[in-house]
Design a protein around this motif. Structure first.
Motif: not given
Length: 557
Positions: A416-419, A402-403, A334-335, A110-114
């Protein structure tokens, strides 16, 4: 292919993944299955040896001939209780341990979705999926897998055992078992199948309405809408209650059907066994054994149609959990990943070239072809009408969305950076800053767990809350649930103090004056912009006018 997909064709990949996550590892589940088989055998053998003992005792005089049967009855009676306890203990231990892992796995997904990917899911519904539906998955090993395996194993062994005494009685027993399974399952599916599938969504709807009522109680009461809202809650409760009653009726029919076929199996054993007993071909004590074994076996076998009914409920919950947290993060989000390039040290320049941003599920981007450079230390004002994309812009900068195109942070492409790395450098204070139901101290410590009271007080002084905190009794003063004990402006200032403790190099303020009196809005904006260090970038999003002297640039969307 997962275990669930191999066993049940037609399962979706996400659904099978959730079911696999709910199933304990073999080293945990197999002990429970083994104890379940031993319990079922003890149930059957207890009645079998008891029947043999009573009948045998009526035919002989000396008790010495009954010693082994007496010992067996005592052993199986003890084994029935002990094995049942061990079965429940091991099964629940395995299920509860797996449930903890499942909850963590669900939150990880869920964290990547929030928050962007959850904006179409109502809070009450999401809460029901995280609590009720995940809790329902504990019954997958407890009421589906373990009962099915152990009951079918005991049934096969019992039929073989009866067949050693009388093969016609064994065939009758087998036919009654199959017929009971088909009739009970079919009747339960027809009467309660729809209710099984409806319970989880109805429970979610009730939870959602209760959540709306509780969180908006003051507003509903102020506008006289509380009675209408309570009527909606009662209606949702009535629908859920009706579904539960239909499900209970189906469970009762299953129990009744199993009892009827147990009687038929006993009658069949007597039909096939009386004449051979009269002719002396079958010992009387063996006739009693074949007649009473079905009664005990059907007590164990009753778990099979119940497990099939439980499977439907578990599958519905698995589908709901899977839809809340799919395995693949949508392309518009964003992944999350480990490692990657770290943010460069020092102040950060932000630059967008041909950047487009859209929300998950939307067909058209909210922002399209955006070109913008934000030098480090800038004070940028972002304005625009409601719906122009100001919040979308903020969410893209912190990588909640994401963009497309290019977006660099300190010269490094954001992809190239993690969220998480992005959010360590860029902080967002939303329009409604979230405050936890804790003290002022704890709300600040979330940003920096090692901060001292002196540092916390200094941060509050920088945002103009020093005197107010001292009047409230110091850092231990509570803020209430969601900040109900503080004003909107005070909540924004506390959130800013928290951001200062986190030492963000870029700070985004989304409509900080939305919940503040107009007379105090200018003072609040000045304090918010002035609290950040000169080399820190501040992006102020506002639909109300701001003194041009406070900002270095303006972007209108």
């Amino acid at each position: 292919m997962s275990v669930a997909e191999r066993l049940v064709p037609g399962l979706g990949a996400d659904e099978a993944r959730v079911l696999d996550a709910a199933l304990p590892a073999p080293r945990r589940i197999w002990p429970a299955i083994a104890w379940g088989i031993l319990w079922g055998l003890s149930v059957v053998l207890l009645l079998a040896t008891s029947a043999y003992l009573i009948t045998r005792a009526s035919l002989i005089i000396h008790i010495l001939w009954l010693g082994w049967a007496i010992v067996a009855v005592r052993a199986f009676a003890l084994g029935r209780a002990v094995f049942r306890y061990l079965r429940q203990l091991m099964g629940h231990d395995a299920s509860f341990r797996q449930l903890a892992e499942l909850r963590v796995d669900l939150l990880d997904r869920l964290i990547p979705l929030a928050p962007a990917g959850l904006r179409t899911t109502r809070r009450g519904d999401l809460l029901a999926r995280l609590v009720d539906d995940v809790d329902e998955l504990q019954f997958y090993p407890l009421r589906v897998v373990e009962p099915l395996v152990s009951s079918l194993a005991v049934a096969v062994l019992a039929v073989i055992g009866v067949g050693l005494v009388s093969w016609p009685a064994a065939l009758t027993l087998l036919a009654c078992l199959v017929a009971a399974l088909l009739v009970a399952t079919g009747a339960q599916l027809r009467i309660a199948g729809q209710a099984d599938r409806a319970v989880a969504p109805l429970r979610s709807a009730l939870s959602d309405r209760i959540h709306d009522t509780v969180t908006n109680l003051a507003t509903l009461r102020a506008y006289g809408a509380l009675d209408a809202q309570l009527a909606k809650v009662r209606d949702a409760d009535a629908q859920l209650r009706r579904a539960l009653v239909r499900r209970s009726i189906g469970e009762g029919i299953v129990t009744g059907t199993v009892t009827v076929f147990a009687g038929l199996a006993t009658a069949g054993a007597l039909f096939w066994g009386i004449e051979p007993t009269v002719r002396g071909e079958l010992a009387p004590e063996l006739l009693t054994l074949t007649a009473l074994v079905p009664l005990a076996l059907f007590e164990v076998f009753a778990q099979v149609p119940q497990a099939i009914a439980a499977w439907r409920r578990v599958r519905v919950s698995a589908q709901r959990v899977a839809s809340a947290a799919p395995a693949d993060v949508p392309a518009e989000l964003p992944q999350e990943f480990e490692g990657g390039t770290e943010l460069p040290d020092g102040p950060l320049d932000l630059e967008l070239r041909g950047a487009s941003v859209l929300w998950p599920g939307a067909s058209e981007p909210v922002l399209d072809g955006l070109d913008l450079r934000i030098p480090a230390g800038s004070r940028l004002l972002v304005t625009g009408e409601s719906g122009a994309g100001k919040t979308t812009f903020a969410n893209a900068l912190v990588r909640f969305l994401d963009y497309r195109g290019s977006y660099t942070i300190g010269g490094v492409e954001a992809r190239e950076l993690s969220p998480d790395a992005v959010r360590r450098g860029i902080g967002l204070i939303e329009q409604r800053a979230h405050l936890f139901d804790e003290s002022i101290r704890q709300n600040l410590l979330f940003a920096n767990t090692e901060a001292t009271d002196a540092q916390l007080t200094a941060a509050l002084e920088r945002v103009g809350l020093g005197a107010w905190v001292r009047e409230r009794g110091g850092l231990d003063a509570p803020v209430g649930e969601r900040g109900t004990l503080v004003s909107g402006g005070q909540a924004q200032r506390i959130a800013l103090a928290r951001a200062l403790l986190a030492d963000f190099r870029v700070l985004i303020l989304d409509e900080p004056t939305a919940n503040v009196d107009p007379g105090r809005a200018d003072a609040l904006v000045a304090d918010l912009l002035g609290a950040a260090a000169a080399d820190r970038t501040v992006i102020l999003i506002s639909h109300t006018p701001v003194d041009p002297a406070l900002v270095t640039a303006t972007l209108r969307l």
